[in-house]
Motif scaffolding. Structure first.
Motif, PDB file in Angstrom:
ATOM      1  N   CYS A 162       0.849  -1.187   0.000  1.00  0.00           N
ATOM      2  CA  CYS A 162       0.000   0.000   0.000  1.00  0.00           C
ATOM      3  C   CYS A 162       0.882   1.233   0.000  1.00  0.00           C
ATOM      4  O   CYS A 162       1.001   1.924   1.011  1.00  0.00           O
ATOM      5  CB  CYS A 162      -0.939  -0.031   1.196  1.00  0.00           C
ATOM      6  N   ALA A 195      -4.277   3.305  -2.751  1.00  0.00           N
ATOM      7  CA  ALA A 195      -4.122   1.848  -2.735  1.00  0.00           C
ATOM      8  C   ALA A 195      -4.892   1.240  -1.568  1.00  0.00           C
ATOM      9  O   ALA A 195      -5.658   0.282  -1.726  1.00  0.00           O
ATOM     10  CB  ALA A 195      -2.635   1.493  -2.652  1.00  0.00           C
ATOM     11  N   THR A 218      -4.941   6.534 -11.790  1.00  0.00           N
ATOM     12  CA  THR A 218      -4.542   5.985 -10.501  1.00  0.00           C
ATOM     13  C   THR A 218      -5.235   4.657 -10.229  1.00  0.00           C
ATOM     14  O   THR A 218      -4.604   3.689  -9.806  1.00  0.00           O
ATOM     15  CB  THR A 218      -4.889   6.977  -9.377  1.00  0.00           C
ATOM     16  N   ARG A 237      -3.152   1.193  -9.645  1.00  0.00           N
ATOM     17  CA  ARG A 237      -3.174   0.463  -8.372  1.00  0.00           C
ATOM     18  C   ARG A 237      -3.774  -0.925  -8.534  1.00  0.00           C
ATOM     19  O   ARG A 237      -3.309  -1.898  -7.925  1.00  0.00           O
ATOM     20  CB  ARG A 237      -3.976   1.243  -7.321  1.00  0.00           C
ATOM     21  N   SER A 286      -1.272  -3.216 -10.076  1.00  0.00           N
ATOM     22  CA  SER A 286      -0.247  -3.583  -9.097  1.00  0.00           C
ATOM     23  C   SER A 286      -0.760  -4.661  -8.145  1.00  0.00           C
ATOM     24  O   SER A 286      -0.053  -5.631  -7.849  1.00  0.00           O
ATOM     25  CB  SER A 286       0.157  -2.329  -8.324  1.00  0.00           C
TER      26      SER A 286
END
Lengths: 116, 116
Positions: B18, B23, B51, B55, B58
């Motif tokens: 995070c 996140a 964003t 995120r 990821s």
DNA sequence: CCGGATCCTAAGGGATACTG
DNA sequence: CAGTATCCCTTAGGATCCGG
């Protein structure tokens, strides 16, 4: 980042406080008890004095910890969590529990496609 | 931060995951159940598509969530936490508990000298 | 010994325009 | 609808020098 308006919730409030990785780790160290500036540097390998000072000041302004400076030679400065700061322990404990149990693939940025 | 070597502990592992405020908030939303891309955008006022995509990708690489795309018109993509992702609930709960109980002074930047 | 001042880099994040 | 591409800004953090 901070210019962005985050939703108003307990989680967001915590995130405003611990805005970087070192901030959280500093709290973790101070949960072990009051420590001096130098002790924190040693306990947190890799942290720079700049970062440490910056985060400690921020925490102090927010009432997370207290800063006590003794006018001695050599100088001695002790940082100690306030009651509010100590209440962060459950959060750190939860983080640690997850991180200790999670597999390495969860926190390594490697784009490893697991063999299947 | 990329070249920064953080100590190896459970807390640090969580922090690597995070790495930003959004996140963590994305995980919080997905704890309510599987959601579509658009649903996440609405549930997280202020987040940008850039964003959100970044995120989510990821997290997918780290096995925190699964991405299921349906080849329909219009397209539909559903994100759902994995078992590993759902295990983050205690962490988010702890954050929320602290943030809900903390006074406003703890997360509002105490500007020492406010020029302006 | 504890930092403040200054300069620098890296990464998160936003805005806009555009595509499958 | 669910992104992707590009440009730009902001901030955490590091390095170095210097002052109390």
């Amino acid at each position: 980042m901070s210019s962005t308006e985050l939703p108003e919730c307990g989680v967001a409030r915590f995130l405003m406080l611990c805005s970087g990785p070192w901030a959280t780790l500093i709290v973790r160290e101070l949960l072990h008890g009051p420590q001096r500036f130098g002790e924190l540097r040693e306990a947190l390998p890799g942290v720079s004095a700049h970062t440490l000072t910056s985060r400690l000041r921020s925490f102090e302004e927010r009432g997370i910890l207290t800063r006590t400076a003794y006018a001695e030679i050599p100088p001695r400065v002790v940082y100690e969590l306030t009651e509010l700061g100590r209440e962060l322990r459950p959060v750190l404990d939860a983080m640690n529990a997850w991180g200790s149990a999670a597999p390495a693939s969860a926190f390594t940025a490697a784009k490893v496609t697991a063999p299947r």
